[in-house]
Design an enzyme around this catalytic site. Structure first.
Site, short mmCIF file in Angstrom:
data_model
loop_
_atom_site.label_atom_id
_atom_site.label_comp_id
_atom_site.label_asym_id
_atom_site.label_seq_id
_atom_site.Cartn_x
_atom_site.Cartn_y
_atom_site.Cartn_z
N THR A 132 0.95 -1.17 -0.01
CA THR A 132 0.19 -0.07 -0.33
C THR A 132 0.99 0.68 0.20
O THR A 132 0.81 2.17 -0.91
CB THR A 132 -1.38 -0.21 0.84
OG1 THR A 132 -1.69 -0.92 1.13
CG2 THR A 132 -1.68 1.36 1.43
N LEU A 400 -4.12 -7.69 3.42
CA LEU A 400 -2.50 -7.56 4.21
C LEU A 400 -1.72 -6.44 3.36
O LEU A 400 -0.31 -6.43 3.46
CB LEU A 400 -1.95 -9.50 2.99
CG LEU A 400 -2.87 -10.22 3.49
CD1 LEU A 400 -2.46 -11.07 2.49
CD2 LEU A 400 -3.04 -10.87 4.56
N CYS A 401 -2.52 -5.17 3.42
CA CYS A 401 -1.47 -3.85 3.16
C CYS A 401 -1.19 -3.83 1.35
O CYS A 401 -0.43 -3.69 1.13
CB CYS A 401 -0.43 -3.37 4.01
SG CYS A 401 -1.05 -3.09 5.77
N ASN A 402 -1.76 -5.06 0.58
CA ASN A 402 -1.17 -5.64 -0.43
C ASN A 402 -2.98 -4.91 -1.82
O ASN A 402 -3.14 -6.58 -2.02
CB ASN A 402 -0.73 -6.70 -0.72
CG ASN A 402 0.16 -6.83 -2.02
OD1 ASN A 402 -0.60 -6.37 -3.32
ND2 ASN A 402 1.56 -6.88 -2.04
#
Length: 839
Positions: A132, A400-402
C-alpha cells in the site's frame, strides 16, 4: 541483485545449533505459541536485548549533534553501524549511501517528496503486487501514474523507453517480494531501465521495496549496474528489533534530492532568520542532508547488537533462506494434500504459476490461502484467525496491505471493490464473504526461528477444525410424543450486565424484573471507554473486565462496583448513583458538558462520560488501561437492532432452509425503513440474549468427549466443562424435567412467551447469536482458554457462522409510558415457545 537458483533448501543447515535448541534459549515466548507472521515482523532473540542492555549500561551516549565526548561516541557508533549495514547488503560505500529512517514507508515517502518538489513533477509506475505504501506514491505524481498488472506489461514498457525522446522525470517502483504471497518479481528490471535511460532523454529512476524480501533472504547490491537507484527496507523484519528502517541510495542518483525544500536540524550548515530567508544544506553526504533532526541513535546502536546476534545464531542470510524455503515447501505440500471426506480440497493457495519453492528467484517463504468446506463454500478469514488465536497460533488475514495483489488473486475488479465499500466493507473489518467470494486472504509467513513443529501444529489445526469428516446426522429432531404446546420450559436464571462487557448481576430469585423495549432494565446502560481513542472496551481485548462486578442496589438507587476475583475480600468498591442527576459528589460532574463521541460495535454514538478523576482512576488502576465510565444517553438516541442481519440469521437453522443467493443480486437495494425498529442500548445486536441449559449441557459433553490425555498441563485444564456464564445471556431456560432435555431445541423457536396470565410477555426470536472468542474468557477468573469456542467451531458451525443462543426482542406496548416498561418477568416463570414449523 543476485539470487541463487540452485541452492537446495535444507532444515536449519548452517545454523550454530539445532533450531529447537536456539528457540528454547533465545525465544522462550514461543514455548506455547505458534508464530507464523514473520512477514509482519520477525522475533527478537533474548541475547539481542541483553547485549543491547549491556551496551547502554556500559556506555554514556549523548546527542550526536553535540561535541561532547559522549555525543562524539554516539556519532562514531552511528557511522560504524551505517557502514556495517551497507556491508550486510554487499553495498559498496563508495557507490551507495544509507539513510536511517523510521521504516520502509518513511524511506518511500522521502523519495516521493523529493520528486514531487521537482519543477515539472514526475510520472510514476508501480507493479500490481506493491505494498500500500508504494501505491500511495501515485497521489504525488503530477504527470500521472500507471499500475502494471503483469510482467509482460513491464517488459513492453521498458522496451519502449529507448525510443522516447521527450525529457521527463519518472519513478518505477516494485517489491522484491510480494508481502502477500511471497512471489518474487524479476530483478533485471532495474538494470534494463538504467540501460534504456542512457539511450534516451528521460530520467526514470527505480525504487525497490525490499522490506518483505530481506526478512529471510540476502540482499546483494554488489552488482552496481543491476542495483536499484533507491532501496527501502525495515530492520525489524530481519532482526525483530530495533524498530528502524533504511533508505539505500545510489550516490549517482542523489541529485533527485536537490529540489527538496524542507530542512531539519542537522541537515544544514547555516540558516538565516533575519532579513532574506536563506540556508545552506550540508553537501558532504546524502545521509547528512536527509536525516532531519536528531537520529534515533539508541535504536541505531541497538542495530549493532542485532547484527552480532543474528550472525552468531544463524551465521548467514543464505542459511535463513535455505531453512525457510525448506519449511515453506513442506507446508505447501501438506496443505495441498488436505482433503475433505468427499475428496474436495480444503486449501486454495494463491501462487503464481511461474513460482516454485525450489527456486529462490521466484518464491519466498510466504503462503497465501483461503479455506473451503466440503460443500465448496468459502470459510471466513476472520473465523479462522479467531480460532487460530485461541489455539495460540498467530497468523495474518485481510488484504495484507497489498490491495492490488489481493484483488488480482481473488478476481475482484475496481467496480467490485467500490460496491463492497458502499456496502460497508472497511479495512480490518469482518466482511469476510461478499458475492459468495472471499474479500481477503489468510497468510502464513516463516522466519529464521520457525521450526517443523510450527508446520505440524498448523496442519494439525487445519485437520482438527477445517477438514470435514463424514456427517453423523443433524441434531435436534422434534419427537412426536412431545406436545409443542405444553409449557415444559421455565426461566432458570436472569442476568443483566449493567456495564457492557463487565461481570453479570444475577437477578435474585423471587424478584420480578422490568422488561423494556430495549431489554431488561439496567442492562448494558454503562460502558468503559478508552480515554485516548473513545472506543468502548470489551473482554476480547481486556479479559480482566470480567472481574469488574456491578451490583444493583435499587433500594438505595446505587450501582455498586467491585473489582477482583469472585469472593475476594481485597477488591475496591465504587458507588454510582442510578439517577442521571445525582447529589453524590462523584455524580454531579456527570453529563454536564461531558458528552463523548464513541464507537460501539461499529456504531458511532455519543455517550455521557463521568468526568470525576476518582471514577476514571478506579477502572484505570484495575485494568491498566486509561479509561473511564460512560453512560448511554436517554432513549431519544437509542441504537437499533439490524433486522436485515437478524433475518439472515433466522434462516440459518439445522433444517438448512436458506435460499441460494441470486447471482448478481449484490448489492441489494436498501430495505424500507422498519416502522417499529427494535431498540437496543449498548448490547451488540439485540435487546436480550437467550440460551438453553440443555444446550450448555450437550456442549459440555462434547468438550469432555473430545478431551484427550496430553503432556501439556494447560491443555487438560482447558477441557473442563464451561459455565453458562461465558455466553453472557440474559435469560437461561431449562426443561421442567431434566430427563426430557432437548439440546438446541431453541434453534427452532419462532417466538416465545414468558410468564402466565396477565403477567405473560411475548418475545420474537430475531435470529441466532454468532459467537466469537470472547466466550473463552472465564467469567470468574478473567483467564482466557480455548473452550468453548474450539468445540463450538466443530459442532455449531452453520454456513460459515458459529452459532449458540438466540436473540430475542419483547413485543407489545409499554404499560408505563415514562420508563417504557412492558411488564415484568422472574426466575421460575414458565416459558412457552412457538416453533418455526407451526402454522
Amino acid at each position: 541483485m543476485n539470487l541463487s537458483k540452485g541452492t537446495a533448501a535444507a532444515y536449519c543447515s548452517g545454523y550454530s545449533e539445532d533450531v529447537d535448541v536456539i528457540r528454547e534459549r533465545e525465544y522462550p515466548l514461543l514455548k506455547d505459541t505458534t508464530y507464523l507472521d514473520h512477514a509482519g515482523t520477525t522475533l527478537y532473540a533474548n541475547s539481542l536485548i541483553h547485549s543491547f542492555g549491556r551496551d547502554l549500561t556500559g556506555n554514556l551516549y549523548g546527542n550526536p549533534h553535540s561535541m561532547s565526548a559522549s555525543s562524539q561516541l554516539s556519532a562514531q557508533r552511528v557511522d560504524d553501524i551505517r557502514l556495517r549495514a551497507l556491508r550486510f547488503f554487499n553495498a559498496d560505500p563508495d557507490e551507495f549511501d544509507l539513510v536511517f529512517v523510521a521504516n520502509a514507508t518513511a524511506g518511500i515517502k522521502l523519495v516521493a517528496d523529493a520528486l514531487q518538489n521537482s519543477p515539472q513533477g514526475f510520472w510514476y509506475g508501480y507493479y500490481v503486487d506493491a505494498h500500500t505504501s508504494l501505491v500511495g506514491v501515485r497521489e504525488l505524481a503530477k504527470m500521472g501514474s500507471r499500475c502494471f498488472v503483469n510482467e509482460d506489461e513491464v517488459d513492453s514498457w521498458i522496451s519502449g523507453l529507448g525510443s522516447r525522446r521527450e525529457e521527463s522525470l519518472g519513478l518505477f517502483a516494485y517489491p522484491a517480494q510480494s508481502n502477500m504471497n511471497g512471489r518474487r518479481v524479476p530483478m533485471r528490471w532495474c538494470e534494463q531501465i538504467r540501460a534504456q535511460k542512457e539511450n534516451a532523454d528521460n530520467m526514470i529512476y527505480t525504487l525497490l521495496d525490499a522490506a518483505s524480501f530481506v526478512s529471510t533472504s540476502p540482499l546483494d547490491l554488489s552488482k552496481i549496474a543491476a542495483a536499484p537507484d533507491f532501496t527501502v527496507l525495515s530492520f525489524y523484519k530481519i532482526f525483530g528489533f530495533p524498530d528502524l528502517g533504511a533508505l539505500i541510495v545510489r550516490k549517482s542518483s542523489g541529485d533527485v534530492f536537490k529540489h527538496r525544500k524542507f530542512f531539519g536540524g542537522g541537515t544544514v550548515d547555516m540558516v538565516l532568520t533575519d532579513g532574506n530567508p536563506w540556508h545552506a544544506k550540508k553537501q558532504s553526504s546524502i545521509h547528512q542532508s536527509l536525516e532531519d533532526g536528531t537520529l534515533p541513535f539508541h535504536s541505531i546502536i541497538a542495530l549493532d547488537s542485532a547484527f552480532e546476534t543474528h550472525g552468531r545464531l544463524f551465521r548467514s542470510m543464505e542459511n535463513v533462506a535455505s531453512h525457510t524455503r525448506f519449511l515453506a515447501k513442506r507446508l505447501r505440500d501438506r496443505m495441498n494434500a488436505l482433503k475433505h471426506y468427499n475428496g474436495t480440497k480444503v486449501c486454495q493457495l494463491y501462487m503464481s504459476p511461474n513460482s516454485s519453492y525450489d527456486d529462490a528467484s521466484s518464491q519466498g517463504p510466504i503462503l497465501a490461502f483461503n479455506l473451503r468446506n466440503s460443500r465448496g463454500m468459502w470459510i471466513g478469514k476472520s473465523e479462522v484467525e479467531r480460532l487460530a488465536s485461541i489455539k495460540n497460533i498467530q497468523i495474518r488475514s485481510g488484504t495484507l496491505c497489498n490491495p492490488g495483489g489481493t484483488a488480482l488473486s481473488l478476481g475482484w475488479t475496481g467496480a467490485d471493490m467500490l460496491r463492497h465499500f458502499s456496502a460497508g466493507m472497511r479495512c480490518g473489518d469482518d466482511h469476510d464473504i461478499m458475492d459468495e467470494r472471499p474479500t481477503g486472504i489468510l497468510r502464513i509467513s516463516l522466519g529464521a526461528m520457525s521450526s517443523l513443529t510450527d508446520v505440524d501444529t498448523f496442519i494439525a489445526f487445519l485437520e482438527e477444525f477445517y477438514v470435514d469428516k463424514p456427517p453423523e446426522g443433524l441434531p435436534v429432531p422434534l419427537t412426536g410424543n412431545v406436545s409443542l404446546h405444553q409449557p415444559s420450559f421455565y426461566v432458570e436464571s436472569l442476568s443483566v450486565y449493567p456495564i457492557k462487557s463487565c461481570g453479570a448481576f444475577r437477578i435474585p430469585d423471587g424478584q420480578r424484573w422490568e422488561v423494556r423495549r430495549e431489554g431488561l432494565a439496567w442492562d448494558r446502560e454503562w460502558c468503559l471507554v478508552h480515554q485516548g481513542t473513545g472506543i468502548t472496551l470489551n473482554q476480547k481485548r481486556y479479559p480482566r473486565m470480567a472481574l469488574i462486578r456491578p451490583t444493583l442496589d435499587l433500594e438505595r438507587c446505587l450501582l455498586r462496583i467491585t473489582c477482583g476475583e469472585a469472593n475476594s475480600r481485597d477488591g475496591k468498591t465504587l458507588e454510582i448513583s442510578l439517577n442521571r442527576i445525582g447529589t453524590n459528589s462523584l455524580t454531579t460532574s456527570l453529563c454536564q458538558n461531558a458528552s463523548k463521541p464513541s464507537t460501539v460495535c461499529g456504531d458511532k454514538v455519543v455517550l455521557q462520560a463521568y468526568t470525576s478523576p476518582a471514577v476514571s482512576r478506579f477502572f484505570t488502576d484495575f485494568l491498566g488501561v486509561p479509561c473511564t465510565l460512560a453512560r448511554f444517553p436517554p432513549q431519544s438516541s437509542t441504537r437499533f437492532h439490524s433486522r436485515a442481519t437478524a433475518a439472515i440469521n433466522r434462516d440459518q437453522n439445522y433444517s438448512q432452509k436458506q435460499s441460494p443467493s441470486m447471482p448478481g443480486s449484490f448489492p441489494q437495494a436498501p430495505s424500507s425503513p422498519d416502522p417499529y425498529p427494535t431498540p437496543i442500548l449498548l448490547s451488540n445486536e439485540s435487546p436480550l440474549l437467550l440460551i438453553s441449559r440443555s444446550s450448555v449441557n450437550r456442549l459440555n459433553e462434547s468438550i469432555k468427549s473430545a478431551s484427550q490425555p496430553c503432556s501439556n498441563p494447560g491443555s487438560a485444564a482447558s477441557k473442563k466443562a464451561v459455565a453458562a456464564d461465558v455466553f453472557r445471556a440474559n435469560v437461561v431456560v431449562a426443561e421442567n424435567i431434566s430427563t426430557a432435555e432437548r439440546p438446541y431445541i431453541e434453534d427452532t423457536w419462532a417466538s416465545l412467551s414468558i410468564g402466565s396470565g396477565p403477567e405473560q410477555l411475548r418475545f420474537d426470536v430475531l435470529g441466532s447469536c454468532e459467537r466469537c472468542q470472547m466466550v473463552c474468557v472465564d467469567q470468574y477468573t478473567g483467564q482466557r482458554g480455548d473452550e468453548p469456542y474450539a468445540t463450538l467451531a466443530k459442532t455449531r458451525k452453520i454456513d460459515r457462522k458459529i452459532l449458540f443462543g438466540r436473540h430475542i426482542s419483547p413485543v407489545g406496548r409499554p404499560k408505563d409510558a415514562e420508563n417504557g416498561c412492558l411488564g415484568t418477568i422472574m426466575v421460575g416463570d414458565a416459558v412457552t415457545p412457538s416453533y418455526d414449523n407451526e402454522s
